[in-house]
Write a protein that holds these residues in place. Structure first.
Motif, PDB file in Angstrom:
ATOM      1  N   ALA A  55       0.865  -1.042  -0.014  1.00 32.23           N
ATOM      2  CA  ALA A  55       0.089  -0.024   0.084  1.00 32.23           C
ATOM      3  C   ALA A  55       0.846   1.136   0.033  1.00 32.23           C
ATOM      4  O   ALA A  55       1.995   1.190   0.703  1.00 32.23           O
ATOM      5  N   ALA A  56       0.463   2.385  -0.575  1.00 31.68           N
ATOM      6  CA  ALA A  56       1.258   3.628  -0.573  1.00 31.68           C
ATOM      7  C   ALA A  56       1.315   4.045   0.637  1.00 31.68           C
ATOM      8  O   ALA A  56       0.226   4.083   1.490  1.00 31.68           O
ATOM      9  N   PRO A  57       2.357   4.630   1.075  1.00 33.13           N
ATOM     10  CA  PRO A  57       2.519   5.374   2.478  1.00 33.13           C
ATOM     11  C   PRO A  57       1.664   6.468   2.220  1.00 33.13           C
ATOM     12  O   PRO A  57       1.440   7.372   1.057  1.00 33.13           O
ATOM     13  N   PRO A  58       1.295   7.101   3.699  1.00 32.73           N
ATOM     14  CA  PRO A  58       0.314   8.387   3.570  1.00 32.73           C
ATOM     15  C   PRO A  58       1.457   9.307   3.098  1.00 32.73           C
ATOM     16  O   PRO A  58       2.567   9.357   3.742  1.00 32.73           O
ATOM     17  N   ASP A  59       0.905  10.375   2.192  1.00 32.18           N
ATOM     18  CA  ASP A  59       1.897  11.179   1.674  1.00 32.18           C
ATOM     19  C   ASP A  59       1.680  12.907   2.281  1.00 32.18           C
ATOM     20  O   ASP A  59       2.556  13.461   2.064  1.00 32.18           O
ATOM     21  N   TYR A  60       0.737  12.905   3.341  1.00 38.19           N
ATOM     22  CA  TYR A  60       0.475  14.047   3.911  1.00 38.19           C
ATOM     23  C   TYR A  60       0.018  15.295   2.930  1.00 38.19           C
ATOM     24  O   TYR A  60       0.376  16.744   3.601  1.00 38.19           O
ATOM     25  N   MET A  66      -3.015  22.465   3.707  1.00 40.21           N
ATOM     26  CA  MET A  66      -3.664  23.398   4.893  1.00 40.21           C
ATOM     27  C   MET A  66      -2.727  24.178   5.733  1.00 40.21           C
ATOM     28  O   MET A  66      -2.951  25.152   6.164  1.00 40.21           O
ATOM     29  N   VAL A  67      -1.450  23.492   5.836  1.00 38.86           N
ATOM     30  CA  VAL A  67      -0.655  24.387   6.469  1.00 38.86           C
ATOM     31  C   VAL A  67      -0.070  25.522   5.667  1.00 38.86           C
ATOM     32  O   VAL A  67       0.035  26.682   6.219  1.00 38.86           O
ATOM     33  N   ALA A  68       0.023  25.164   4.631  1.00 40.57           N
ATOM     34  CA  ALA A  68       0.484  26.361   3.821  1.00 40.57           C
ATOM     35  C   ALA A  68      -0.607  27.654   3.500  1.00 40.57           C
ATOM     36  O   ALA A  68      -0.132  28.448   3.623  1.00 40.57           O
ATOM     37  N   ILE A  69      -1.747  26.865   3.507  1.00 38.55           N
ATOM     38  CA  ILE A  69      -2.909  28.120   3.494  1.00 38.55           C
ATOM     39  C   ILE A  69      -3.250  28.793   4.834  1.00 38.55           C
ATOM     40  O   ILE A  69      -3.359  29.900   4.728  1.00 38.55           O
ATOM     41  N   GLY A  76       4.808  25.130   4.490  1.00 40.33           N
ATOM     42  CA  GLY A  76       3.699  24.212   3.732  1.00 40.33           C
ATOM     43  C   GLY A  76       4.175  23.891   2.443  1.00 40.33           C
ATOM     44  O   GLY A  76       3.811  22.937   1.743  1.00 40.33           O
ATOM     45  N   ILE A  77       4.856  25.008   1.690  1.00 40.79           N
ATOM     46  CA  ILE A  77       5.091  24.777   0.238  1.00 40.79           C
ATOM     47  C   ILE A  77       6.355  23.537   0.005  1.00 40.79           C
ATOM     48  O   ILE A  77       6.071  22.958  -0.820  1.00 40.79           O
ATOM     49  N   VAL A  78       7.208  23.823   1.047  1.00 34.80           N
ATOM     50  CA  VAL A  78       8.426  22.806   1.010  1.00 34.80           C
ATOM     51  C   VAL A  78       7.509  21.366   1.572  1.00 34.80           C
ATOM     52  O   VAL A  78       7.908  20.103   0.698  1.00 34.80           O
ATOM     53  N   GLY A  79       6.726  21.220   2.193  1.00 35.10           N
ATOM     54  CA  GLY A  79       5.928  19.963   2.649  1.00 35.10           C
ATOM     55  C   GLY A  79       5.130  19.584   1.481  1.00 35.10           C
ATOM     56  O   GLY A  79       5.052  18.373   1.173  1.00 35.10           O
ATOM     57  N   ILE A  80       4.606  20.461   0.680  1.00 35.14           N
ATOM     58  CA  ILE A  80       3.855  19.998  -0.423  1.00 35.14           C
ATOM     59  C   ILE A  80       4.723  19.338  -1.729  1.00 35.14           C
ATOM     60  O   ILE A  80       4.415  18.272  -2.127  1.00 35.14           O
ATOM     61  N   ILE A  81       5.898  19.996  -1.892  1.00 34.93           N
ATOM     62  CA  ILE A  81       6.919  19.351  -2.675  1.00 34.93           C
ATOM     63  C   ILE A  81       7.306  17.924  -2.169  1.00 34.93           C
ATOM     64  O   ILE A  81       7.239  16.947  -3.149  1.00 34.93           O
TER      65      ILE A  81
END
Length: 159
Positions: A55-60, A66-69, A76-81
């Motif tokens: 199964a794919a690991p959770p990618d958050y 939500m953190v970026a917004i 948040g942007i680095v987390g999205i990347i």
């Protein structure tokens, strides 16, 4: 049974078929028995690794968005990347790399959430405390100024 003897077929089964008309007769094949030596070449052994689908690991990704917004745009942007990188690594079959990127996305998102909450709390506190402190200082300054220049002895004015 000797090596030159032909095997006997069990009863109830048809005999070895004969050649059709117009073709030369062929003898039944010779069977190799244990007293005859066989040349067998062994093929190289190949190891096959069968991986069960994981199964794919959770990618958050949603957490990072939500953190970026709401909280902290840079983390948040680095987390999205990193969350997107986790999806891409899993799609290419790099499960360990996907877990590593997902864990980093989670850590960055949590750090952004904490940083954002602290920043918002400080902003609220300072937006309340500073105006109150300024109002109190202004009131005190006005009161001191009035007390210095105002004479409370009304009798001296009227006598």
């Amino acid at each position: 049974m000797a090596a030159t003897e032909k095997p006997e077929y069990p009863t109830g089964y048809p005999a070895y078929p004969t050649a059709p008309a117009g073709y030369p007769a062929q003898a039944p094949p010779d069977y190799a028995y244990s007293n005859q030596q066989q040349n067998v070449e062994q093929q190289p052994v190949q190891t096959v690794i069968v991986r069960q689908p994981q199964a794919a690991p959770p990618d958050y990704l949603v957490f990072a968005i939500m953190v970026a917004i709401c909280c902290c745009l840079p983390l948040g942007i680095v987390g999205i990347i990193k969350a997107s990188e986790a999806k891409n690594r899993f799609a290419s079959g790099d499960y360990d790399g996907a877990e590593e990127s997902a864990e980093l996305a989670k850590k960055l998102s949590i750090a952004g959430l904490v940083t954002g909450c602290i920043s918002i709390t400080l902003a609220i506190i300072l937006s309340i405390v500073i105006p109150i402190a300024l109002a109190a200082a202004a009131t005190a300054a006005v009161a001191n100024n009035v007390n210095d220049h105002f004479d409370y002895n009304f009798n001296s004015y009227y006598l």
